[in-house]
Design a protein around this motif. Structure first.
Motif, short mmCIF file in Angstrom:
data_model
loop_
_atom_site.label_atom_id
_atom_site.label_comp_id
_atom_site.label_asym_id
_atom_site.label_seq_id
_atom_site.Cartn_x
_atom_site.Cartn_y
_atom_site.Cartn_z
N TRP A 33 0.84 -1.21 0.00
CA TRP A 33 0.00 0.00 0.00
C TRP A 33 0.87 1.25 0.00
O TRP A 33 0.63 2.18 -0.77
CB TRP A 33 -0.91 -0.01 1.22
N TRP A 34 1.89 1.26 0.85
CA TRP A 34 2.78 2.42 0.91
C TRP A 34 3.54 2.57 -0.42
O TRP A 34 3.74 3.71 -0.89
CB TRP A 34 3.76 2.26 2.06
N ASN A 35 3.94 1.47 -1.01
CA ASN A 35 4.62 1.56 -2.30
C ASN A 35 3.69 2.11 -3.38
O ASN A 35 4.12 2.92 -4.22
CB ASN A 35 5.14 0.17 -2.72
N ASP A 36 2.43 1.67 -3.36
CA ASP A 36 1.45 2.18 -4.32
C ASP A 36 1.24 3.68 -4.13
O ASP A 36 1.15 4.43 -5.11
CB ASP A 36 0.11 1.46 -4.16
N LEU A 37 1.16 4.11 -2.87
CA LEU A 37 0.94 5.52 -2.60
C LEU A 37 2.13 6.35 -3.10
O LEU A 37 1.94 7.37 -3.79
CB LEU A 37 0.73 5.75 -1.10
N ALA A 38 3.33 5.94 -2.75
CA ALA A 38 4.51 6.68 -3.18
C ALA A 38 4.62 6.72 -4.70
O ALA A 38 4.92 7.76 -5.30
CB ALA A 38 5.77 6.08 -2.55
N LEU A 83 -5.49 0.88 -2.27
CA LEU A 83 -5.33 2.32 -2.43
C LEU A 83 -6.26 2.90 -3.49
O LEU A 83 -6.23 2.51 -4.66
CB LEU A 83 -3.89 2.65 -2.81
N ARG A 84 -7.11 3.82 -3.06
CA ARG A 84 -7.84 4.74 -3.92
C ARG A 84 -7.68 6.12 -3.31
O ARG A 84 -7.80 6.29 -2.09
CB ARG A 84 -9.32 4.39 -4.01
N MET A 85 -7.40 7.10 -4.16
CA MET A 85 -7.25 8.48 -3.71
C MET A 85 -8.48 9.26 -4.18
O MET A 85 -8.73 9.36 -5.38
CB MET A 85 -5.96 9.08 -4.27
N LEU A 86 -9.23 9.80 -3.22
CA LEU A 86 -10.49 10.46 -3.51
C LEU A 86 -10.34 11.98 -3.47
O LEU A 86 -9.34 12.50 -3.01
CB LEU A 86 -11.55 10.01 -2.49
#
Length: 264
Positions: free
Chosen positions: A121-126, A181-184
């Motif tokens: 998740w952290w890798n996806d976010l970065a 991860l989804r960014m809203l």
């Protein structure tokens, strides 16, 4: 708002689920789960503003984001359709997006509980924020004039130089993120000091030091000279909200953070 939401349902040929509605701040937005004619789960959000106030970045944020980013490899809910209407001097925009069924990580922007997220998740976010950062745009999330004024006023230090301006989500907090991860909420995206999104996420978890430390691990720009301007800007922004009576639970932690930034 309900009447115009119902009109948007007809205009976009979708069906909403009865008895489910979600209101945004001060009644400015109204959202509801929906399905397209093919049965695809969707989300229909209606936003309203005076007709003469629709030229700003917030009004076009979602549409601009769709053109600039698409769905970011599935990490951003794609915008499927838009319907605009005007009634008695009030503009209404209906935005039909892919529905995200996973719950947000926090009901409040401020993280008030420890959270365990997988390394992926952290890798996806970065990785996703890196993709966002290199997209060229004339949209602005944070203005230099604000940085120059707010940091001396709320932190009591000269404004640090901004080594680099990059594109940012602009409102990256825990009520705008899910797992997977989804960014809203892409209303306010645009250029900002490099590291702004990471600093924002860090600020909203100051009450949970263990998770806050994980953000610094994921984003090494935090704590570095290159990230000082971003950290100071975010800290000043939130101290300003405290001065207006908001985010009071963060007040002490923000003051501690501002002391640390002053020492740096």
């Amino acid at each position: 708002m309900r009447a115009h939401h119902a009109r948007a349902v007809k205009a976009l040929a979708v069906q909403t689920e009865p008895g489910t509605e979600f209101w945004g701040w001060a009644g400015r937005t109204l959202g509801a789960p929906a399905r397209t004619v093919t049965g695809t789960p969707a989300w229909l959000r209606l936003v309203s503003a005076p007709q003469d106030k629709t030229a700003g970045k917030l009004w076009d944020g979602a549409l601009d984001a769709q053109h600039a980013f698409g769905d970011l490899d599935g990490h951003r809910p794609a915008l499927l359709a838009v319907h605009d209407a005007v009634d008695d001097g009030i503009a209404y925009r209906a935005e039909l997006s892919v529905r995200v069924d996973d719950p947000v990580l926090s009901d409040d922007p401020v993280l008030q509980h420890d959270i365990q997220l997988p390394e992926a998740w952290w890798n996806d976010l970065a990785g996703t924020l890196e993709k966002v950062s290199v997209v060229a745009t004339d949209r602005v999330a944070v203005r230099q004039q604000y940085v120059d004024r707010a940091i001396p006023e709320f932190l009591g230090i000269p404004t640090p130089a901004v080594p680099s301006w990059t594109t940012a989500h602009g409102d990256l907090h825990w009520a705008n993120l899910t797992s997977p991860l989804r960014m809203l909420d892409w209303e306010g995206w645009g250029s900002a000091p490099e590291g702004f999104d990471a600093a924002t996420l860090y600020a909203y978890m100051l009450l949970r030091p263990d998770t806050a430390a994980r953000v610094r691990t994921a984003f090494p720009i935090l704590g570095s000279p290159a990230g000082l301007a971003a950290e100071a800007t975010v800290c000043a922004q939130l101290l300003q909200t405290v001065s207006r009576g908001d985010n009071l639970m963060l007040a002490d932690a923000l003051r501690d953070w501002s002391e640390e930034l002053r020492r740096h």
